[in-house]
Design an enzyme around this catalytic site. Structure first.
Site, PDB file in Angstrom:
ATOM      1  N   ALA A  83      23.361 -57.643 -68.093  1.00  0.00           N
ATOM      2  CA  ALA A  83      22.512 -56.955 -67.129  1.00  0.00           C
ATOM      3  C   ALA A  83      22.948 -55.499 -67.126  1.00  0.00           C
ATOM      4  CB  ALA A  83      22.671 -57.574 -65.745  1.00  0.00           C
ATOM      5  N   SER A  84      22.071 -54.609 -67.523  1.00  0.00           N
ATOM      6  CA  SER A  84      22.441 -53.210 -67.739  1.00  0.00           C
ATOM      7  C   SER A  84      22.863 -52.527 -66.447  1.00  0.00           C
ATOM      8  CB  SER A  84      21.276 -52.447 -68.366  1.00  0.00           C
ATOM      9  OG  SER A  84      20.903 -53.019 -69.598  1.00  0.00           O
TER      10      SER A  84
END
Length: 396
Positions: A100-101
């Site tokens: 998840a950036s």
């Protein structure tokens, strides 16, 4: 543990992004407030195994306070290891293969797309679905197409999107091929890094449209590249910042330790250089960019001395048996070099660095990347004192 006040945490995250300057457009702020991040972070995430501190990772579930503490923090979160099959016999993971950036990077990239209402966007890399949800919140689900190569991640992202009420078109397939049946798009946004920009992305973008992708090589810091597609079927642009992402799966970096690629028993050529090795590895610099672009297949590792001497060693290597080392000593006028293998790697690096010096030491954002049907070209862009682009040197 019970769920914390997620709305308060979401507002705090968005306020923090705005204060940091990553989120400046009110329309994107509204989109972020419509997409609770915890709905798109799976159970478990992965964290360094602090008990053993050996570089392996362990799963951390939603019932652990660590999960909640990090979901609404400005951090990238590993969400898959080893392509979904943890490599450790005890269930631990070795390599992050999806994440998840970091929210601030997500926000900066979305704003750099320069979207307007009604635009159609192709996202490369669905993963958790969070980025696709933000696009849906801003542009409407009917304007968003997302492609993901990993079937398990397609299921993960699609399920999260549907549960949250967003309905983009999600395709399972090779992102490097794009989604030609849904083209053309006004924007293409990659959430994976590329070494060679797939021409399919250019073909599937309208003239005047924008392609935004992390881009780089195994040597240099991954830059965020913004390309504008022209009527001639090429796309041209420049780096606009850092964007650390994992590679497209068919363009992945090699795995293993640097020492796996260094034959310490090979015959060695020794020499000296007056180029400070720090200069060729300076993060995000024009010198680092030039070396990475001009010397194909180059990788690196830097080790500082264990004492307080300030000394260090730069190791350069490729995956075909060539390597070089440069020993740094503070205050020295020259530095010892050793090289082995078919290529003289330090000679190639030094030639690229000298070219960069000769051209005035340009910053990374002064270079221009053009992607056409014949491939990718990197040049120093025209400037006030240079009316024509300057081609990078060819490696010897």
């Amino acid at each position: 543990m019970g769920s914390p006040d997620t709305n308060a945490r979401l507002v705090a995250l968005v306020d923090g992004l705005q204060t940091a300057g990553a989120l400046t457009d009110p329309r994107w702020r509204d989109a972020f407030l419509q997409v609770p991040r915890h709905l798109f972070v799976p159970d478990p995430i992965w964290a360094d195994d602090g008990a053993r501190a050996d570089g392996w990772m362990v799963p951390v579930g939603r019932d652990d306070p660590y999960w909640w503490e990090n979901v609404y923090a400005d951090y990238a979160l590993p969400t898959q290891v080893d392509d979904g099959t943890p490599a450790g016999a005890d269930g631990r993971g070795r390599y992050t293969t999806s994440s998840a950036s970091q929210p601030s990077l997500v926000a900066s990239m979305l704003e750099a797309l320069h979207v307007t209402d009604g635009m159609r966007v192709l996202e490369i890399g669905t993963a958790t679905g969070y980025n696709a949800a933000l696009l849906c919140a801003r542009l409407g689900s009917h304007n968003v197409t997302s492609i993901e190569v990993d079937p398990a991640l397609v299921e993960l992202g699609s399920t999260a999107l549907e549960a949250a009420g967003w309905k983009p078109t999600v395709v399972c397939g090779d992102g490097a091929q794009g989604v030609p049946e849904a083209a053309p798009f006004d924007r293409v946004l990659a959430t994976v890094a590329a070494k060679q920009i797939p021409y399919a992305w250019v073909e599937q973008t309208r003239p005047g449209g924008i392609i935004l992708t992390p881009w780089g090589n195994d040597y240099a810091a991954t830059a965020l590249l913004r390309l504008v597609v022209g009527a001639d079927g090429t796309a041209t642009g420049r780096p606009i910042g850092d964007a650390p992402f994992m590679w497209l799966r068919d363009q992945r970096a090699h795995r293993g330790r640097w020492s796996d690629y260094v034959d310490f028993d090979a015959p060695v050529l020794t020499s000296h250089t007056d180029v400070d090795p720090h200069h060729v590895v300076a993060h995000g610099s024009g010198a680092e960019f030039t070396v990475g672009a001009a010397v194909p297949g180059l990788c690196r590792a830097w080790f500082d001395a264990d004492d307080d001497s300030g000394e260090g060693t730069l190791w350069l290597y490729d995956t075909a048996g060539s390597w070089a080392s440069v020993d740094y000593v503070p205050g020295a006028e020259e530095y010892a070099v050793e090289q082995a293998g078919p290529r003289s790697l330090w000679a190639e690096v030094e030639a690229a660095y000298r070219w960069w010096e000769t051209h005035g030491g340009p910053a990374r954002d002064l270079f221009e990347v053009t992607v056409g049907a014949e491939g990718q070209r990197i040049r120093l862009a025209p400037s006030d004192d240079r009316t024509r682009p300057a081609d990078l040197p060819s490696a010897s």
